[in-house]
Design a protein around this motif. Sequence first.
Motif, mmCIF file in Angstrom:
data_model
loop_
_atom_site.group_PDB
_atom_site.id
_atom_site.type_symbol
_atom_site.label_atom_id
_atom_site.label_comp_id
_atom_site.label_asym_id
_atom_site.label_seq_id
_atom_site.Cartn_x
_atom_site.Cartn_y
_atom_site.Cartn_z
ATOM 1 N N VAL A 217 0.356 -32.706 48.548
ATOM 2 C CA VAL A 217 0.793 -32.470 47.172
ATOM 3 C C VAL A 217 0.372 -33.661 46.305
ATOM 4 O O VAL A 217 0.837 -34.789 46.534
ATOM 5 C CB VAL A 217 2.330 -32.290 47.107
ATOM 6 C CG1 VAL A 217 2.783 -32.051 45.673
ATOM 7 C CG2 VAL A 217 2.766 -31.144 48.012
ATOM 8 N N PRO A 218 -0.498 -33.476 45.321
ATOM 9 C CA PRO A 218 -0.875 -34.590 44.436
ATOM 10 C C PRO A 218 0.337 -35.063 43.635
ATOM 11 O O PRO A 218 1.162 -34.253 43.207
ATOM 12 C CB PRO A 218 -1.927 -33.968 43.514
ATOM 13 C CG PRO A 218 -2.373 -32.722 44.191
ATOM 14 C CD PRO A 218 -1.206 -32.226 44.973
ATOM 15 N N PHE A 219 0.442 -36.374 43.451
ATOM 16 C CA PHE A 219 1.542 -36.922 42.642
ATOM 17 C C PHE A 219 0.993 -38.048 41.781
ATOM 18 O O PHE A 219 0.945 -39.199 42.194
ATOM 19 C CB PHE A 219 2.675 -37.412 43.539
ATOM 20 C CG PHE A 219 3.949 -37.773 42.788
ATOM 21 C CD1 PHE A 219 4.252 -37.184 41.572
ATOM 22 C CD2 PHE A 219 4.846 -38.685 43.314
ATOM 23 C CE1 PHE A 219 5.428 -37.497 40.893
ATOM 24 C CE2 PHE A 219 6.029 -39.004 42.643
ATOM 25 C CZ PHE A 219 6.320 -38.408 41.433
ATOM 26 N N THR A 220 0.548 -37.698 40.601
ATOM 27 C CA THR A 220 0.080 -38.691 39.631
ATOM 28 C C THR A 220 1.151 -38.803 38.558
ATOM 29 O O THR A 220 1.376 -37.856 37.800
ATOM 30 C CB THR A 220 -1.265 -38.282 39.014
ATOM 31 O OG1 THR A 220 -2.227 -38.112 40.065
ATOM 32 C CG2 THR A 220 -1.765 -39.362 38.061
ATOM 33 N N ALA A 221 1.831 -39.932 38.516
ATOM 34 C CA ALA A 221 2.958 -40.099 37.612
ATOM 35 C C ALA A 221 2.489 -40.361 36.184
ATOM 36 O O ALA A 221 1.399 -40.889 35.960
ATOM 37 C CB ALA A 221 3.833 -41.254 38.087
ATOM 38 N N ASP A 222 3.334 -39.994 35.218
ATOM 39 C CA ASP A 222 3.079 -40.363 33.830
ATOM 40 C C ASP A 222 3.121 -41.877 33.693
ATOM 41 O O ASP A 222 3.691 -42.588 34.535
ATOM 42 C CB ASP A 222 4.129 -39.731 32.913
ATOM 43 C CG ASP A 222 4.033 -38.208 32.903
ATOM 44 O OD1 ASP A 222 2.931 -37.695 33.151
ATOM 45 O OD2 ASP A 222 5.063 -37.551 32.655
ATOM 46 N N GLU A 223 2.547 -42.380 32.594
ATOM 47 C CA GLU A 223 2.432 -43.827 32.411
ATOM 48 C C GLU A 223 3.788 -44.535 32.431
ATOM 49 O O GLU A 223 3.893 -45.670 32.883
ATOM 50 C CB GLU A 223 1.716 -44.125 31.088
ATOM 51 C CG GLU A 223 1.307 -45.578 30.952
ATOM 52 C CD GLU A 223 0.515 -45.846 29.680
ATOM 53 O OE1 GLU A 223 1.124 -45.810 28.603
ATOM 54 O OE2 GLU A 223 -0.698 -46.084 29.782
ATOM 55 N N ASP A 224 4.843 -43.848 31.951
ATOM 56 C CA ASP A 224 6.156 -44.492 31.878
ATOM 57 C C ASP A 224 6.975 -44.320 33.152
ATOM 58 O O ASP A 224 8.162 -44.640 33.178
ATOM 59 C CB ASP A 224 6.950 -43.943 30.684
ATOM 60 C CG ASP A 224 7.292 -42.469 30.850
ATOM 61 O OD1 ASP A 224 6.679 -41.800 31.723
ATOM 62 O OD2 ASP A 224 8.167 -41.977 30.120
ATOM 63 N N THR A 225 6.352 -43.811 34.217
ATOM 64 C CA THR A 225 7.073 -43.475 35.443
ATOM 65 C C THR A 225 6.617 -44.355 36.602
ATOM 66 O O THR A 225 5.415 -44.569 36.789
ATOM 67 C CB THR A 225 6.855 -41.995 35.800
ATOM 68 O OG1 THR A 225 7.364 -41.186 34.732
ATOM 69 C CG2 THR A 225 7.572 -41.621 37.079
ATOM 70 N N ILE A 226 7.578 -44.842 37.371
ATOM 71 C CA ILE A 226 7.294 -45.615 38.576
ATOM 72 C C ILE A 226 7.603 -44.724 39.779
ATOM 73 O O ILE A 226 8.674 -44.115 39.859
ATOM 74 C CB ILE A 226 8.120 -46.915 38.610
ATOM 75 C CG1 ILE A 226 7.585 -47.867 37.530
ATOM 76 C CG2 ILE A 226 8.073 -47.581 39.981
ATOM 77 C CD1 ILE A 226 8.386 -49.145 37.362
ATOM 78 N N VAL A 227 6.651 -44.609 40.682
ATOM 79 C CA VAL A 227 6.821 -43.801 41.890
ATOM 80 C C VAL A 227 7.571 -44.638 42.926
ATOM 81 O O VAL A 227 7.171 -45.768 43.219
ATOM 82 C CB VAL A 227 5.457 -43.350 42.449
ATOM 83 C CG1 VAL A 227 5.633 -42.555 43.735
ATOM 84 C CG2 VAL A 227 4.696 -42.529 41.409
ATOM 85 N N VAL A 228 8.665 -44.088 43.457
ATOM 86 C CA VAL A 228 9.478 -44.823 44.441
ATOM 87 C C VAL A 228 9.606 -43.968 45.701
ATOM 88 O O VAL A 228 10.045 -42.813 45.626
ATOM 89 C CB VAL A 228 10.875 -45.161 43.889
ATOM 90 C CG1 VAL A 228 11.650 -46.011 44.897
ATOM 91 C CG2 VAL A 228 10.776 -45.900 42.554
ATOM 92 N N ASN A 229 9.206 -44.516 46.841
ATOM 93 C CA ASN A 229 9.283 -43.754 48.089
ATOM 94 C C ASN A 229 9.975 -44.528 49.201
ATOM 95 O O ASN A 229 10.069 -45.754 49.173
ATOM 96 C CB ASN A 229 7.891 -43.295 48.541
ATOM 97 C CG ASN A 229 6.948 -44.420 48.905
ATOM 98 O OD1 ASN A 229 6.328 -45.014 48.020
ATOM 99 N ND2 ASN A 229 6.822 -44.720 50.185
ATOM 100 N N ILE A 230 10.455 -43.771 50.164
ATOM 101 C CA ILE A 230 11.171 -44.316 51.311
ATOM 102 C C ILE A 230 10.171 -44.868 52.323
ATOM 103 O O ILE A 230 9.116 -44.263 52.571
ATOM 104 C CB ILE A 230 12.015 -43.211 51.990
ATOM 105 C CG1 ILE A 230 12.958 -42.537 50.977
ATOM 106 C CG2 ILE A 230 12.785 -43.768 53.187
ATOM 107 C CD1 ILE A 230 14.010 -43.416 50.376
ATOM 108 N N GLY A 231 10.501 -46.010 52.943
ATOM 109 C CA GLY A 231 9.689 -46.592 54.007
ATOM 110 C C GLY A 231 10.335 -46.405 55.374
ATOM 111 O O GLY A 231 11.481 -45.947 55.498
#
Length: 311
Positions: A217-231
Amino acid sequence: MSQIPTLDIRRFDTDREAFVAELGAAYREWGFAGIRGHGIPQSLIDEAYDAFVRFFALPEETKRKYHVPGGGGARGYTPFGVETAKGAKHFDLKEFFHIGRELPEDSKYRDVMPPNVWPDEVPEFREKGLALYGALDALGARVLEALALHIGLPQDWFADKTDFGNSILRPIHYPPITADDIPNVRAGAHGDINFITLLVGASAAGLEVRSHAGEWVPFTADEDTIVVNIGDMLQRLTNHVYPSTIHRVVNPPGDEARKPRYSTPFFLHPNPDFLIDVLPSCVSEDNPSRYPEAITAHGYLEERLREIKLK
């Protein structure tokens, strides 16, 4: 195809119960979410990126002055063609720089958290890098507060487990791709090692997240968005309640591949001596403990760095 949610973290203060429920559900399903309303000034992000881009534009021999031999890439510069995703045949198409936590002189963690190195050729690199490090560290703490509440822990449960975490800010440069038939990708399919990762201002598309069904699934965030994922460390601590989802950075098609890509993830780690032991609140009849043995955060990190060819 369902989409990875983006949530406004300001709702943590105005609509806490609903926000925590929605964020927790997003992470249970995806291991990923977009965070907006984070309050990090765009000017800081832009200025930091400007300094990082100028560093990567330096001659190869100049950049290699900031490579720390035997350091496992923990601080300073890691050249192109080194890091390799776990289990991958081919190295990633990237070079990067690691900025770590600035420790007090008497810190008990000095033996496992080396000092930073700074490029003389780009004077703003240190100031802007540390400012962005601090901003993302604070945002990560807010996300962890919400996740703690979602799994029945006190809001501040993570605070004294991450206040001296071996967290890393990693400016990355993916150079232009000049051939069409290379087997390498910009970043092979992988899970992150740490608690959570915050990705700020990726300059181009390419991030893909693998769904439960195995779709990319592509996930390109908007400029004002920070992508946060679990490690992986948080996945282990929560007994997979929060999954560390496999993701990759693919090579773009056509002329887009001839352009460089820059991104800057912040890998938020626990303190080196934190014991990663499955939380009782994350064990149930339907989800028995998968990890009978505990491991320190530093021990886990060392193990994984060997797997990805940094040690």
